[in-house]
Design a protein around this motif. Structure first.
Motif, PDB file in Angstrom:
ATOM      1  N   SER A 169      20.241  -9.877  39.750  1.00  0.00           N
ATOM      2  CA  SER A 169      20.934  -9.193  40.833  1.00  0.00           C
ATOM      3  C   SER A 169      22.025  -8.278  40.282  1.00  0.00           C
ATOM      4  CB  SER A 169      21.548 -10.213  41.788  1.00  0.00           C
ATOM      5  OG  SER A 169      22.369  -9.582  42.742  1.00  0.00           O
ATOM      6  N   ALA A 170      22.761  -8.780  39.300  1.00  0.00           N
ATOM      7  CA  ALA A 170      23.827  -7.985  38.684  1.00  0.00           C
ATOM      8  C   ALA A 170      23.260  -6.761  37.965  1.00  0.00           C
ATOM      9  CB  ALA A 170      24.613  -8.846  37.696  1.00  0.00           C
ATOM     10  N   LEU A 171      22.160  -6.959  37.256  1.00  0.00           N
ATOM     11  CA  LEU A 171      21.564  -5.855  36.497  1.00  0.00           C
ATOM     12  C   LEU A 171      21.013  -4.777  37.422  1.00  0.00           C
ATOM     13  CD1 LEU A 171      20.805  -4.723  33.758  1.00  0.00           C
ATOM     14  CD2 LEU A 171      18.680  -6.033  33.845  1.00  0.00           C
ATOM     15  N   ILE A 172      20.324  -5.193  38.477  1.00  0.00           N
ATOM     16  CA  ILE A 172      19.767  -4.221  39.425  1.00  0.00           C
ATOM     17  C   ILE A 172      20.892  -3.487  40.157  1.00  0.00           C
ATOM     18  CG2 ILE A 172      18.523  -4.035  41.625  1.00  0.00           C
ATOM     19  CD1 ILE A 172      16.532  -6.046  40.546  1.00  0.00           C
ATOM     20  N   PHE A 173      21.951  -4.204  40.477  1.00  0.00           N
ATOM     21  CA  PHE A 173      23.112  -3.573  41.099  1.00  0.00           C
ATOM     22  C   PHE A 173      23.694  -2.512  40.170  1.00  0.00           C
ATOM     23  CE2 PHE A 173      27.688  -3.378  41.991  1.00  0.00           C
ATOM     24  CZ  PHE A 173      27.694  -3.127  43.348  1.00  0.00           C
ATOM     25  N   GLY A 174      23.796  -2.844  38.890  1.00  0.00           N
ATOM     26  CA  GLY A 174      24.323  -1.886  37.917  1.00  0.00           C
ATOM     27  C   GLY A 174      23.432  -0.673  37.758  1.00  0.00           C
ATOM     28  N   LEU A 175      22.132  -0.900  37.622  1.00  0.00           N
ATOM     29  CA  LEU A 175      21.188   0.211  37.463  1.00  0.00           C
ATOM     30  C   LEU A 175      21.142   1.090  38.710  1.00  0.00           C
ATOM     31  CD1 LEU A 175      18.240  -1.676  35.706  1.00  0.00           C
ATOM     32  CD2 LEU A 175      19.748   0.045  34.678  1.00  0.00           C
ATOM     33  N   GLY A 176      21.277   0.463  39.887  1.00  0.00           N
ATOM     34  CA  GLY A 176      21.235   1.220  41.133  1.00  0.00           C
ATOM     35  C   GLY A 176      22.363   2.231  41.249  1.00  0.00           C
ATOM     36  N   HIS A 177      23.488   1.952  40.606  1.00  0.00           N
ATOM     37  CA  HIS A 177      24.634   2.860  40.667  1.00  0.00           C
ATOM     38  C   HIS A 177      24.556   3.969  39.617  1.00  0.00           C
ATOM     39  CE1 HIS A 177      26.350  -0.242  43.248  1.00  0.00           C
ATOM     40  NE2 HIS A 177      27.270   0.631  43.594  1.00  0.00           N
ATOM     41  N   LEU A 178      23.523   3.942  38.786  1.00  0.00           N
ATOM     42  CA  LEU A 178      23.360   4.978  37.768  1.00  0.00           C
ATOM     43  C   LEU A 178      22.323   6.025  38.166  1.00  0.00           C
ATOM     44  CD1 LEU A 178      24.951   2.849  36.127  1.00  0.00           C
ATOM     45  CD2 LEU A 178      23.492   3.369  34.189  1.00  0.00           C
ATOM     46  N   LEU A 180      22.375   8.289  40.768  1.00  0.00           N
ATOM     47  CA  LEU A 180      22.910   9.589  41.182  1.00  0.00           C
ATOM     48  C   LEU A 180      23.990  10.112  40.255  1.00  0.00           C
ATOM     49  CD1 LEU A 180      23.173   8.946  45.024  1.00  0.00           C
ATOM     50  CD2 LEU A 180      21.316  10.055  43.778  1.00  0.00           C
ATOM     51  N   THR A 181      24.709   9.220  39.591  1.00  0.00           N
ATOM     52  CA  THR A 181      25.797   9.632  38.710  1.00  0.00           C
ATOM     53  C   THR A 181      26.123   8.505  37.740  1.00  0.00           C
ATOM     54  OG1 THR A 181      28.054  10.535  38.669  1.00  0.00           O
ATOM     55  CG2 THR A 181      27.586   8.828  40.302  1.00  0.00           C
ATOM     56  N   HIS A 182      27.064   8.743  36.833  1.00  0.00           N
ATOM     57  CA  HIS A 182      27.510   7.723  35.880  1.00  0.00           C
ATOM     58  C   HIS A 182      26.348   7.161  35.047  1.00  0.00           C
ATOM     59  CE1 HIS A 182      30.814   7.668  38.875  1.00  0.00           C
ATOM     60  NE2 HIS A 182      31.556   7.523  37.794  1.00  0.00           N
ATOM     61  N   ARG A 183      25.501   8.033  34.547  1.00  0.00           N
ATOM     62  CA  ARG A 183      24.357   7.557  33.753  1.00  0.00           C
ATOM     63  C   ARG A 183      24.767   7.417  32.286  1.00  0.00           C
ATOM     64  NH1 ARG A 183      22.971  11.112  37.332  1.00  0.00           N
ATOM     65  NH2 ARG A 183      22.984  12.861  35.886  1.00  0.00           N
ATOM     66  N   ASP A 184      25.472   6.333  32.003  1.00  0.00           N
ATOM     67  CA  ASP A 184      25.956   6.073  30.648  1.00  0.00           C
ATOM     68  C   ASP A 184      26.125   4.560  30.481  1.00  0.00           C
ATOM     69  OD1 ASP A 184      29.015   5.317  31.152  1.00  0.00           O
ATOM     70  OD2 ASP A 184      28.535   7.035  32.414  1.00  0.00           O
ATOM     71  N   PRO A 185      26.134   4.086  29.241  1.00  0.00           N
ATOM     72  CA  PRO A 185      26.220   2.636  28.987  1.00  0.00           C
ATOM     73  C   PRO A 185      27.498   1.996  29.522  1.00  0.00           C
ATOM     74  CG  PRO A 185      25.501   3.801  27.014  1.00  0.00           C
ATOM     75  CD  PRO A 185      25.925   4.844  27.992  1.00  0.00           C
ATOM     76  N   ILE A 186      28.617   2.719  29.460  1.00  0.00           N
ATOM     77  CA  ILE A 186      29.885   2.162  29.927  1.00  0.00           C
ATOM     78  C   ILE A 186      29.826   1.874  31.424  1.00  0.00           C
ATOM     79  CG2 ILE A 186      32.364   2.558  30.168  1.00  0.00           C
ATOM     80  CD1 ILE A 186      31.415   2.127  27.289  1.00  0.00           C
ATOM     81  N   SER A 187      29.279   2.828  32.176  1.00  0.00           N
ATOM     82  CA  SER A 187      29.160   2.628  33.624  1.00  0.00           C
ATOM     83  C   SER A 187      28.199   1.494  33.952  1.00  0.00           C
ATOM     84  CB  SER A 187      28.689   3.919  34.298  1.00  0.00           C
ATOM     85  OG  SER A 187      29.659   4.931  34.176  1.00  0.00           O
ATOM     86  N   LEU A 188      27.132   1.379  33.172  1.00  0.00           N
ATOM     87  CA  LEU A 188      26.186   0.279  33.380  1.00  0.00           C
ATOM     88  C   LEU A 188      26.890  -1.064  33.205  1.00  0.00           C
ATOM     89  CD1 LEU A 188      23.343  -0.799  33.861  1.00  0.00           C
ATOM     90  CD2 LEU A 188      22.909  -0.554  31.403  1.00  0.00           C
ATOM     91  N   ILE A 189      27.726  -1.162  32.197  1.00  0.00           N
ATOM     92  CA  ILE A 189      28.477  -2.396  31.957  1.00  0.00           C
ATOM     93  C   ILE A 189      29.428  -2.673  33.117  1.00  0.00           C
ATOM     94  CG2 ILE A 189      30.231  -3.467  30.481  1.00  0.00           C
ATOM     95  CD1 ILE A 189      28.966  -1.973  28.109  1.00  0.00           C
ATOM     96  N   ILE A 190      30.141  -1.639  33.559  1.00  0.00           N
ATOM     97  CA  ILE A 190      31.130  -1.802  34.624  1.00  0.00           C
ATOM     98  C   ILE A 190      30.469  -2.250  35.928  1.00  0.00           C
ATOM     99  CG2 ILE A 190      32.718  -0.544  36.142  1.00  0.00           C
ATOM    100  CD1 ILE A 190      33.501   1.132  33.678  1.00  0.00           C
ATOM    101  N   PHE A 191      29.421  -1.531  36.347  1.00  0.00           N
ATOM    102  CA  PHE A 191      28.775  -1.854  37.618  1.00  0.00           C
ATOM    103  C   PHE A 191      28.028  -3.183  37.554  1.00  0.00           C
ATOM    104  CE2 PHE A 191      29.061   2.846  38.305  1.00  0.00           C
ATOM    105  CZ  PHE A 191      29.848   2.789  39.444  1.00  0.00           C
ATOM    106  N   SER A 192      27.426  -3.465  36.416  1.00  0.00           N
ATOM    107  CA  SER A 192      26.725  -4.745  36.273  1.00  0.00           C
ATOM    108  C   SER A 192      27.716  -5.909  36.274  1.00  0.00           C
ATOM    109  CB  SER A 192      25.907  -4.759  34.973  1.00  0.00           C
ATOM    110  OG  SER A 192      24.894  -3.790  35.002  1.00  0.00           O
ATOM    111  N   PHE A 193      28.873  -5.693  35.679  1.00  0.00           N
ATOM    112  CA  PHE A 193      29.916  -6.722  35.676  1.00  0.00           C
ATOM    113  C   PHE A 193      30.401  -6.991  37.099  1.00  0.00           C
ATOM    114  CE2 PHE A 193      34.482  -7.874  35.251  1.00  0.00           C
ATOM    115  CZ  PHE A 193      34.312  -9.098  34.604  1.00  0.00           C
ATOM    116  N   ALA A 194      30.604  -5.911  37.865  1.00  0.00           N
ATOM    117  CA  ALA A 194      30.993  -6.075  39.270  1.00  0.00           C
ATOM    118  C   ALA A 194      29.891  -6.788  40.045  1.00  0.00           C
ATOM    119  CB  ALA A 194      31.283  -4.711  39.893  1.00  0.00           C
TER     120      ALA A 194
END
Length: 241
Positions: A169-178, A180-194
């Motif tokens: 669930s966390a991983l899909i949430f993180g990927l889903g936010h990448l 439209l924007t923020h397509r970078d590893p740092i954003s993936l970590i941030i959104f997946s952590f949230a």
């Protein structure tokens, strides 16, 4: 294998449900000759329609049990208070991490050319600010928690002893936010952590409403400082000068 196949279909639908509506909204706003205010109106209405349709779909799937209240009123209140305090701490941690690695974050919007056209048609006003706030703080947390926690965690590996429901669930949430924007590893970590935090809240409280409120509060904190500055300046200049 059947579960994995369904997971692949679900992931594809998540991608399409983010990409296609946004593309359609951009072109519709451009076709109507509207600016950012018009885009904000259509986005909010579109998101609300998707939430309503998804709830009807959950009803058809006999999954409305995800809205059931869990525990006593006292325990729900306790979990909510702990969740909000934890949410504030997570927000501070995410902001610090984001600030430290801001130079590695890709903020480019995938439909930037279309967005530029909309800005040329009409700059954002107070209306678009209010609508953006409503979408970010109210509607988006409801839709995302319905899909990524309420539906996903009760469908794929529910209550897994290895916490697969939480991790995926966390991983899909993180990927889903990448998408439209923020397509970078740092954003993936941030959104997946949230997403991991929200998934754990839902797993431990078994209460989707508490999870939605935590998500909403997390997003509200983005606006908290600007709102405080606005209120402070308004009070100061109108009552103390």
């Amino acid at each position: 294998m059947k579960k994995l196949g369904h997971l692949g279909v679900y992931t594809s639908l998540v991608f399409l449900s983010v990409y296609l509506p946004e593309l359609g909204i951009m072109y519709l706003t451009k076709f109507l000759g509207w600016g950012i205010d018009g885009y904000s109106i259509i986005s909010l209405v579109g998101e609300l329609v998707l939430v309503v349709l998804f709830v009807f779909w959950l009803k058809k799937k006999k999954m409305l049990y995800i809205f059931e209240k869990k525990g006593s009123k006292k325990s729900r209140f306790f979990y909510l208070m702990v969740g909000l305090v934890a949410t504030y701490s997570i927000r501070q941690l995410v902001d610090a991490y984001q600030l430290q690695f801001h130079h590695l974050i890709d903020n480019k919007y995938i439909f930037q050319d279309l967005l530029s056209v909309l800005y040329s048609n009409g700059q954002p006003t107070f209306l678009s600010t209010v609508l953006s706030f409503s979408l970010t703080v109210v509607v988006a947390p409801i839709s995302e928690e319905l899909i990524d926690r309420g539906y996903f965690m009760n469908t794929f590996f529910p209550q897994s002893k290895y916490y697969l429901d939480v991790i995926l669930s966390a991983l899909i949430f993180g990927l889903g936010h990448l998408i439209l924007t923020h397509r970078d590893p740092i954003s993936l970590i941030i959104f997946s952590f949230a997403g991991l935090f929200y998934a754990l809240v839902y797993r431990w409280t078994k209460n989707l409403k508490i999870t939605i409120l935590c998500h909403s509060f997390f997003n509200f904190l983005i606006y908290a400082k600007p709102i405080w500055i606005f209120v402070y300046n308004y009070i100061y200049y109108h009552f103390f000068r």
